[in-house]
Design an enzyme around this catalytic site. Structure first.
Site, PDB file in Angstrom:
ATOM      1  N   SER A 101      36.258 -11.976 -13.372  1.00 22.59           N
ATOM      2  CA  SER A 101      35.346 -12.563 -14.360  1.00 22.59           C
ATOM      3  C   SER A 101      34.212 -11.580 -14.642  1.00 22.59           C
ATOM      4  CB  SER A 101      34.774 -13.893 -13.844  1.00 22.59           C
ATOM      5  OG  SER A 101      34.019 -13.685 -12.652  1.00 22.59           O
ATOM      6  N   ASN A 157      32.931  -2.810  -8.174  1.00 18.63           N
ATOM      7  CA  ASN A 157      32.103  -3.653  -9.033  1.00 18.63           C
ATOM      8  C   ASN A 157      31.668  -4.949  -8.368  1.00 18.63           C
ATOM      9  OD1 ASN A 157      31.305  -5.098 -11.709  1.00 18.63           O
ATOM     10  ND2 ASN A 157      33.056  -6.289 -10.970  1.00 18.63           N
ATOM     11  N   THR A 164      18.065  -3.964  -1.886  1.00 21.31           N
ATOM     12  CA  THR A 164      18.354  -2.960  -0.855  1.00 21.31           C
ATOM     13  C   THR A 164      19.767  -2.422  -1.014  1.00 21.31           C
ATOM     14  OG1 THR A 164      16.824  -3.993   0.694  1.00 21.31           O
ATOM     15  CG2 THR A 164      18.516  -2.566   1.628  1.00 21.31           C
ATOM     16  N   SER A 177      22.515  -1.185  -9.981  1.00 24.95           N
ATOM     17  CA  SER A 177      21.787  -2.047 -10.912  1.00 24.95           C
ATOM     18  C   SER A 177      20.369  -1.514 -11.041  1.00 24.95           C
ATOM     19  CB  SER A 177      21.749  -3.486 -10.384  1.00 24.95           C
ATOM     20  OG  SER A 177      20.865  -4.284 -11.139  1.00 24.95           O
ATOM     21  N   TYR A 180      19.684  -7.926  -2.060  1.00 26.12           N
ATOM     22  CA  TYR A 180      20.420  -7.386  -3.204  1.00 26.12           C
ATOM     23  C   TYR A 180      19.820  -6.058  -3.651  1.00 26.12           C
ATOM     24  CZ  TYR A 180      22.537  -7.279  -7.897  1.00 26.12           C
ATOM     25  OH  TYR A 180      23.218  -6.923  -9.034  1.00 26.12           O
ATOM     26  N   GLY A 240      36.214  -7.247  -7.863  1.00 25.30           N
ATOM     27  CA  GLY A 240      35.493  -8.278  -8.603  1.00 25.30           C
ATOM     28  C   GLY A 240      35.933  -8.354 -10.046  1.00 25.30           C
ATOM     29  N   ILE A 298      22.652  -7.770 -18.008  1.00 23.76           N
ATOM     30  CA  ILE A 298      23.911  -8.050 -18.684  1.00 23.76           C
ATOM     31  C   ILE A 298      24.113  -9.564 -18.664  1.00 23.76           C
ATOM     32  CG2 ILE A 298      26.381  -7.590 -18.771  1.00 23.76           C
ATOM     33  CD1 ILE A 298      24.607  -5.099 -19.142  1.00 23.76           C
ATOM     34  N   LEU A 323      36.295  -9.540   0.154  1.00 24.86           N
ATOM     35  CA  LEU A 323      35.895  -8.171   0.481  1.00 24.86           C
ATOM     36  C   LEU A 323      34.806  -8.100   1.540  1.00 24.86           C
ATOM     37  CD1 LEU A 323      35.976  -6.598  -3.089  1.00 24.86           C
ATOM     38  CD2 LEU A 323      37.654  -6.327  -1.273  1.00 24.86           C
TER      39      LEU A 323
END
Length: 254
Positions: free
Chosen positions: A23, A96, A163, A148, A161, A20, A194, A70
């Protein structure tokens, strides 16, 4: 972009693979490792921003872009092997790539659940599995997994997300236990809010950013560059005795 000025001489000429990396946080890491003199490859599904990043960094140690989805395990494995071939070796893997889609409890389907785990968790394992033999042959390495703080915030609209991001902590500890005897360290980074271009475009406005800053000890907006120093540290020999750990970079929410 204002990157940290710290130098890690041991990263020079080391092979670094970032998923990733086209960007956002990934691009900041690609640039930072390149400026450390590392040999950098990155994987991304979005070709236009990825090629633009390569052009912008051409004067540095130009990164090697590997286009891949991926979510496809075979594509992930092929990307790992392509990176190892391009770099000669991989000493650092930064897992990432992720996508924090919003979805209500009622809207989750079997397909969307599987998709969310494929995007945010599954490839972390298969990239690590594919890269570990290359690290083992050269006597060690560092795997950095991006989790995160989102899974600790009780956010109702990100069940898949959250989980996945919680699962990354368990995966990190399991891989650390398995790979430690081979001198391969595995740690996790947990970013807070972020503020990237994508976050601004899709989820965040000034009010949401201000609310999070009220929760933070540091009363400023966090940006992708704030993840650079911690990742350089975890990649370098400065953290040689650190594995199976989680590092929270959230301005002091937790």
């Amino acid at each position: 972009m204002t990157l940290p000025s710290s130098q890690f001489p041991d990263l020079r000429n080391r092979g670094v693979l970032v998923t990733g990396g086209g960007s956002g946080i990934g691009a900041a890491l690609v640039e930072a490792f390149a400026r450390q003199g590392a040999r950098v490859a990155f994987v991304d599904i979005a070709e236009e921003p990825s090629r633009a990043l390569c052009e912008r960094l051409a004067a540095e140690t130009g990164p090697h872009f590997i286009p891949a989805d991926l979510r496809d395990v075979e594509a992930a494995r092929n990307a790992a092997e392509a990176a190892a071939a391009a770099l000669g070796s991989v000493h650092v893997l930064v897992n990432n790539a992720a996508r924090d889609d919003r979805q209500t409890l009622e809207a989750v389907t079997e397909q969307s659940w599987d998709e969310g785990l494929a995007v945010n968790l599954r490839h972390y394992f298969f990239m690590s599995q594919a890269i570990a033999p290359h690290m083992r042959r050269q006597g060690g390495g560092s795997i950095i997994n991006f989790s995160s703080i989102a899974f600790m915030l009780n956010m109702p609209e990100i069940p898949t997300y959250a989980t996945a991001k919680a699962g990354i902590i368990g995966l990190t500890k399991s891989l650390a236990g398995k790979l430690g005897p081979d001198n391969i360290r595995v740690n996790a980074v947990l970013p807070g809010m972020i503020v990237t271009e994508r976050q601004r475009r899709l989820w965040l406005d000034d009010e949401a950013i201000a609310r999070m800053q009220e929760r933070q000890c540091l009363k400023r907006m966090l940006i992708a560059d704030d993840l650079v120093g911690p990742c350089l540290f975890l990649a370098s020999d400065s953290s040689a005795a650190m594995t199976a750990q989680t590092m929270i970079i959230d301005g002091g929410v937790f």
